[in-house]
Design an enzyme around this catalytic site. Structure first.
Site, short mmCIF file in Angstrom:
data_model
loop_
_atom_site.label_atom_id
_atom_site.label_comp_id
_atom_site.label_asym_id
_atom_site.label_seq_id
_atom_site.Cartn_x
_atom_site.Cartn_y
_atom_site.Cartn_z
N ASN A 98 4.77 -13.03 1.98
CA ASN A 98 4.18 -11.69 2.06
C ASN A 98 5.04 -10.54 2.35
OD1 ASN A 98 1.72 -9.85 3.34
ND2 ASN A 98 3.40 -10.33 4.99
N SER B 32 0.55 -6.64 -5.63
CA SER B 32 -0.12 -5.46 -5.37
C SER B 32 -0.69 -5.07 -6.69
CB SER B 32 0.95 -4.45 -4.90
OG SER B 32 0.57 -3.09 -4.98
N TYR C 164 8.45 0.30 -6.60
CA TYR C 164 7.79 -0.91 -5.69
C TYR C 164 6.59 -1.88 -6.80
CZ TYR C 164 4.13 -2.61 -2.56
OH TYR C 164 3.18 -3.10 -1.88
N ALA D 43 7.15 -2.33 -9.99
CA ALA D 43 8.17 -3.26 -10.63
C ALA D 43 8.65 -4.33 -9.93
CB ALA D 43 9.36 -2.62 -11.27
N SER D 44 8.78 -4.18 -8.73
CA SER D 44 9.11 -5.28 -7.82
C SER D 44 7.93 -6.26 -7.65
CB SER D 44 9.72 -4.75 -6.49
OG SER D 44 8.68 -4.45 -5.65
N LYS D 45 6.95 -5.71 -7.39
CA LYS D 45 5.56 -6.64 -7.23
C LYS D 45 5.33 -7.21 -8.49
CE LYS D 45 4.94 -6.15 -2.84
NZ LYS D 45 4.91 -7.36 -2.16
#
Lengths: 252, 78
Positions: free
Chosen positions: A96, A148, A161, A163-165
């Site tokens: 998380n 997300s 953000y 892209a990381s998710k």
């Protein structure tokens, strides 16, 4: 979710980033549902210790705090060793912890790009690598990654953000495929805008816009995301793997 | 059971091979030592010797003999 059943009785879960927001709601939900928990946070605080003590006593479950900074891979490894030394099965892993970031693509500095990926993708990647070794041996496990809707929708300001998710979703689907023969499931939850501290990095007009676009005219409560995480951790979802569940109230 | 005997047992359990064949056993030398079998064997070794094997060593671990050197790196006498 109000429930008379303890959906996670006898299970042990590892949850990262559970001192606030969605992680805290998942911790509360899992404790209420009878899970023992290794509650991972960056550092000790009186409020967190009080929270886990209350949850533990009220629900008669074990909640063991585990401290590490996910940017520090040595600390991360020691945390895994602590979990391993307990000799408990790890039935559920909830990745998380993460950080928010909002900036236009052409105004996203490289150091921020690296930092967001370090926390949102590389740390859970390494943590999961270690913990899946325990799951491989026990031939069972449910891995849940908190992604997300930003990973699925092309929202302005979310190149870093999102892209990381998105990377996290890809990792989860690959794990689901590679480890299915070991009885390990892996699924992602993609929350839409949720009422957590992360909202502070978003402009007010965007929050209003999303609220208005949502058929329910509200943003999600952390407990509504935790409900999905409870389902995926429980034996109600034993035939579900490699999936992404949007929890966004039907935003169009 | 000595550590060497435990090490041998991990291989026998993981790959369903005979002890006499271990000395020359290499990664992908038998059908059971594929990538999935490799992960299962590493998990079993970690549990047996209570160590956490680094990713570089997991990748270098390409034979029974090489594995002995790797396990020794973690302070296990074989």
């Amino acid at each position: 979710m109000a429930s008379n059943f303890k959906l996670l009785a006898g299970k042990t879960a590892v949850i990262t980033g559970c001192n606030r927001g969605i992680g805290k709601a998942i911790l509360e939900s899992y404790a209420v549902n009878g899970a023992s928990v290794f509650a991972c946070v960056r550092k000790e605080s009186p409020a967190f210790l009080k929270l886990i003590q209350q949850l533990s006593e009220k629900n008669s479950v074990s909640i063991v705090p585990v401290y590490f900074d996910s940017r520090n891979h040595e600390e991360l490894k020691l945390a895994v060793q602590k979990i391993k030394d307990s000799k408990q099965k790890v039935d559920v892993l909830v990745n998380n912890s993460g950080i928010g970031y909002n900036a236009l693509f052409q105004m996203s500095p490289h150091d921020k790009l690296k930092d967001v990926f370090d926390v949102n993708f590389i740390a859970p990647f390494i943590f999961t690598q270690y913990l899946t070794k325990l799951m491989v041996r026990q031939k069972s496990g449910s891995i849940i990654t908190i992604s997300s809707t930003a990973a699925l929708d092309a929202n302005d300001g979310k190149s870093v953000y999102g892209a990381s998710k998105a990377a996290l979703i890809c990792m989860t689907k690959v794990i689901a495929s590679e480890l299915k023969s070991f009885g390990i499931r892996a699924n992602s939850i993609a929350p839409g805008m949720t009422d957590t501290d992360m909202l502070s990095c978003l402009p007010e007009e965007l929050i209003s816009k999303v609220r208005n676009q949502n058929g329910q005219n509200k943003i999600a409560k952390p407990s509504e995301i935790a409900d999905a995480a409870l389902f995926l951790a429980s034996d109600l979802s034993t035939h579900i793997t490699g999936q992404v569940i949007r929890v966004d109230g039907g935003v169009k | 059971m000595s550590n060497k005997e435990k090490y041998i047992q991990v291989f026998i359990n993981s790959f369903a091979v005979k002890e006499k064949d271990l000395v020359t056993l290499k990664y992908q030398g038998v059908g059971t030592w594929d990538s999935m079998g490799h992960m299962r064997m590493i998990a079993e070794l970690e549990e047996t010797f209570n160590v956490m094997i680094e990713m570089e060593d997991i990748l270098d671990f390409n034979s029974y003999a090489k594995g002995i050197d790797i396990v020794k790196k973690y302070g296990i006498e074989l």
